[in-house]
Design a protein around this motif. Sequence first.
Motif, PDB file in Angstrom:
ATOM      1  N   ARG A   1    -116.676  33.524 -52.443  1.00 56.01           N
ATOM      2  CA  ARG A   1    -116.372  34.446 -51.349  1.00 56.01           C
ATOM      3  C   ARG A   1    -116.274  35.875 -51.871  1.00 56.01           C
ATOM      4  NH1 ARG A   1    -116.907  31.141 -46.940  1.00 56.01           N
ATOM      5  NH2 ARG A   1    -115.759  32.562 -45.626  1.00 56.01           N
ATOM      6  N   ALA A   2    -116.566  36.817 -50.972  1.00 52.85           N
ATOM      7  CA  ALA A   2    -116.403  38.246 -51.276  1.00 52.85           C
ATOM      8  C   ALA A   2    -115.789  38.915 -50.057  1.00 52.85           C
ATOM      9  CB  ALA A   2    -117.747  38.885 -51.607  1.00 52.85           C
ATOM     10  N   LYS A   3    -114.909  39.868 -50.307  1.00 52.32           N
ATOM     11  CA  LYS A   3    -114.338  40.693 -49.229  1.00 52.32           C
ATOM     12  C   LYS A   3    -115.130  41.990 -49.210  1.00 52.32           C
ATOM     13  CE  LYS A   3    -110.789  38.195 -47.912  1.00 52.32           C
ATOM     14  NZ  LYS A   3    -111.038  37.329 -46.803  1.00 52.32           N
ATOM     15  N   LEU A   4    -115.825  42.217 -48.118  1.00 55.47           N
ATOM     16  CA  LEU A   4    -116.626  43.424 -47.949  1.00 55.47           C
ATOM     17  C   LEU A   4    -115.967  44.294 -46.889  1.00 55.47           C
ATOM     18  CD1 LEU A   4    -120.122  41.667 -47.624  1.00 55.47           C
ATOM     19  CD2 LEU A   4    -118.970  42.423 -49.710  1.00 55.47           C
ATOM     20  N   THR A   5    -116.284  45.584 -46.923  1.00 54.40           N
ATOM     21  CA  THR A   5    -115.834  46.451 -45.841  1.00 54.40           C
ATOM     22  C   THR A   5    -117.035  47.192 -45.262  1.00 54.40           C
ATOM     23  OG1 THR A   5    -115.300  48.227 -47.384  1.00 54.40           O
ATOM     24  CG2 THR A   5    -113.494  46.775 -46.738  1.00 54.40           C
ATOM     25  N   ALA A   6    -117.003  47.286 -43.949  1.00 50.03           N
ATOM     26  CA  ALA A   6    -117.995  48.052 -43.202  1.00 50.03           C
ATOM     27  C   ALA A   6    -117.185  48.968 -42.298  1.00 50.03           C
ATOM     28  CB  ALA A   6    -118.889  47.130 -42.388  1.00 50.03           C
ATOM     29  N   GLY A   7    -117.065  50.229 -42.714  1.00 53.33           N
ATOM     30  CA  GLY A   7    -116.171  51.125 -41.987  1.00 53.33           C
ATOM     31  C   GLY A   7    -114.752  50.593 -42.106  1.00 53.33           C
ATOM     32  N   MET A   8    -114.079  50.386 -40.977  1.00 56.15           N
ATOM     33  CA  MET A   8    -112.706  49.877 -40.997  1.00 56.15           C
ATOM     34  C   MET A   8    -112.628  48.360 -40.926  1.00 56.15           C
ATOM     35  SD  MET A   8    -111.351  50.922 -37.265  1.00 56.15           S
ATOM     36  CE  MET A   8    -111.572  49.845 -35.873  1.00 56.15           C
ATOM     37  N   TYR A   9    -113.775  47.679 -40.893  1.00 55.59           N
ATOM     38  CA  TYR A   9    -113.796  46.228 -40.737  1.00 55.59           C
ATOM     39  C   TYR A   9    -113.887  45.524 -42.085  1.00 55.59           C
ATOM     40  CZ  TYR A   9    -114.633  47.643 -35.994  1.00 55.59           C
ATOM     41  OH  TYR A   9    -114.511  48.240 -34.761  1.00 55.59           O
ATOM     42  N   VAL A  10    -113.070  44.497 -42.260  1.00 49.04           N
ATOM     43  CA  VAL A  10    -113.106  43.670 -43.461  1.00 49.04           C
ATOM     44  C   VAL A  10    -113.874  42.404 -43.128  1.00 49.04           C
ATOM     45  CG1 VAL A  10    -111.732  42.380 -45.146  1.00 49.04           C
ATOM     46  CG2 VAL A  10    -110.914  44.593 -44.296  1.00 49.04           C
ATOM     47  N   ILE A  11    -114.827  42.071 -43.963  1.00 46.29           N
ATOM     48  CA  ILE A  11    -115.692  40.911 -43.760  1.00 46.29           C
ATOM     49  C   ILE A  11    -115.399  39.883 -44.836  1.00 46.29           C
ATOM     50  CG2 ILE A  11    -118.094  40.100 -43.734  1.00 46.29           C
ATOM     51  CD1 ILE A  11    -118.806  43.103 -43.009  1.00 46.29           C
TER      52      ILE A  11
ATOM     53  N   GLY B   1    -124.694  39.789 -32.548  1.00 46.04           N
ATOM     54  CA  GLY B   1    -124.078  40.912 -31.864  1.00 46.04           C
ATOM     55  C   GLY B   1    -122.927  41.556 -32.614  1.00 46.04           C
ATOM     56  N   TRP B   2    -122.547  41.009 -33.772  1.00 46.03           N
ATOM     57  CA  TRP B   2    -121.390  41.521 -34.496  1.00 46.03           C
ATOM     58  C   TRP B   2    -121.563  42.989 -34.881  1.00 46.03           C
ATOM     59  CZ3 TRP B   2    -119.936  43.666 -39.139  1.00 46.03           C
ATOM     60  CH2 TRP B   2    -118.573  43.635 -39.441  1.00 46.03           C
ATOM     61  N   PHE B   3    -122.696  43.337 -35.463  1.00 44.89           N
ATOM     62  CA  PHE B   3    -122.913  44.719 -35.920  1.00 44.89           C
ATOM     63  C   PHE B   3    -122.877  45.689 -34.742  1.00 44.89           C
ATOM     64  CE2 PHE B   3    -124.953  42.080 -39.198  1.00 44.89           C
ATOM     65  CZ  PHE B   3    -124.283  42.527 -40.314  1.00 44.89           C
ATOM     66  N   ALA B   4    -123.553  45.352 -33.652  1.00 38.61           N
ATOM     67  CA  ALA B   4    -123.580  46.222 -32.471  1.00 38.61           C
ATOM     68  C   ALA B   4    -122.176  46.374 -31.880  1.00 38.61           C
ATOM     69  CB  ALA B   4    -124.541  45.665 -31.422  1.00 38.61           C
ATOM     70  N   ALA B   5    -121.426  45.281 -31.807  1.00 33.47           N
ATOM     71  CA  ALA B   5    -120.074  45.328 -31.235  1.00 33.47           C
ATOM     72  C   ALA B   5    -119.145  46.206 -32.060  1.00 33.47           C
ATOM     73  CB  ALA B   5    -119.508  43.913 -31.121  1.00 33.47           C
ATOM     74  N   LYS B   6    -119.394  46.311 -33.347  1.00 30.17           N
ATOM     75  CA  LYS B   6    -118.532  47.104 -34.241  1.00 30.17           C
ATOM     76  C   LYS B   6    -119.084  48.516 -34.456  1.00 30.17           C
ATOM     77  CE  LYS B   6    -116.046  43.413 -35.169  1.00 30.17           C
ATOM     78  NZ  LYS B   6    -115.348  42.870 -34.048  1.00 30.17           N
ATOM     79  N   GLY B   7    -120.222  48.830 -33.851  1.00 32.78           N
ATOM     80  CA  GLY B   7    -120.823  50.155 -34.018  1.00 32.78           C
ATOM     81  C   GLY B   7    -121.426  50.374 -35.392  1.00 32.78           C
ATOM     82  N   ILE B   8    -121.788  49.302 -36.065  1.00 28.90           N
ATOM     83  CA  ILE B   8    -122.366  49.400 -37.412  1.00 28.90           C
ATOM     84  C   ILE B   8    -123.884  49.463 -37.274  1.00 28.90           C
ATOM     85  CG2 ILE B   8    -122.608  48.231 -39.636  1.00 28.90           C
ATOM     86  CD1 ILE B   8    -119.734  47.119 -39.048  1.00 28.90           C
ATOM     87  N   LYS B   9    -124.473  50.514 -37.887  1.00 25.38           N
ATOM     88  CA  LYS B   9    -125.899  50.806 -37.712  1.00 25.38           C
ATOM     89  C   LYS B   9    -126.561  51.087 -39.064  1.00 25.38           C
ATOM     90  CE  LYS B   9    -124.890  52.806 -33.305  1.00 25.38           C
ATOM     91  NZ  LYS B   9    -124.839  53.877 -32.399  1.00 25.38           N
ATOM     92  N   PRO B  10    -127.899  51.056 -39.085  1.00 24.73           N
ATOM     93  CA  PRO B  10    -128.602  51.456 -40.304  1.00 24.73           C
ATOM     94  C   PRO B  10    -128.151  52.857 -40.739  1.00 24.73           C
ATOM     95  CG  PRO B  10    -130.124  50.377 -38.818  1.00 24.73           C
ATOM     96  CD  PRO B  10    -128.830  50.572 -38.053  1.00 24.73           C
ATOM     97  N   GLY B  11    -128.055  53.020 -42.054  1.00 22.56           N
ATOM     98  CA  GLY B  11    -127.584  54.280 -42.634  1.00 22.56           C
ATOM     99  C   GLY B  11    -126.132  54.193 -43.066  1.00 22.56           C
ATOM    100  N   MET B  12    -125.372  53.265 -42.487  1.00 21.55           N
ATOM    101  CA  MET B  12    -123.974  53.084 -42.894  1.00 21.55           C
ATOM    102  C   MET B  12    -123.937  52.261 -44.178  1.00 21.55           C
ATOM    103  SD  MET B  12    -122.216  52.430 -39.176  1.00 21.55           S
ATOM    104  CE  MET B  12    -120.536  52.804 -39.635  1.00 21.55           C
TER     105      MET B  12
END
Length: 180
Positions: free
Chosen positions: A61-71, A159-170
């Motif tokens: 397992r790995a804990k990743l972050t995308a903006g304020m979201y922890v994955i 739909g996870w990325f779209a729901a969190k506002g995560i887009k290419p370039g981030m």
Amino acid sequence: MSLLLRALVSTFGSGVSLRRSRFAAVVRACVIASTLPFAALPLAQAQTMPPGAKQPSDFPRAKLTAGMYVIDAAVAATDADREQGLMYRTQLGANEGMLFVFNENAVHCFWMKNTLIPLSIAFIRADGTITDIDEMQAETENNHCPRNNGVYALEMSKGWFAAKGIKPGMQLKGLPRAQQ
């Protein structure tokens, strides 16, 4: 005595009277079970992992972050793990996904054979920058290829990325080092 039990006793005779209470309990359980919605059954019963498949808890397992979201990402860094991916899984947690780690910077294509849940996929460069995001339907064999080279791909619920506002370039943080 229930109507069903009476009908069975009248059909098979009183010789079943000694087993009547046990039989009645079984019949009651069957009747109760038949009235439950299908969704009440555990999802694991809907599709079982084939022999030799890795259990979801067996992936590193790995804990990743995308903006304020922890994955919470299962990591598929070997050929066998990448080949299995999220196949046979029937659900993912709210911020759970699978990170694919490749040993070369290239266009890595995906398909959804034996993948039972629809997914979104982000293709990622070595520096963590998302280059492409695609939506994938369950149990299809369409190729999903990024337009850009990368060394990672992250699958999440559709739909996870779209729901969190995560887009290419981030950028994603916490990615394990890819061996190139």
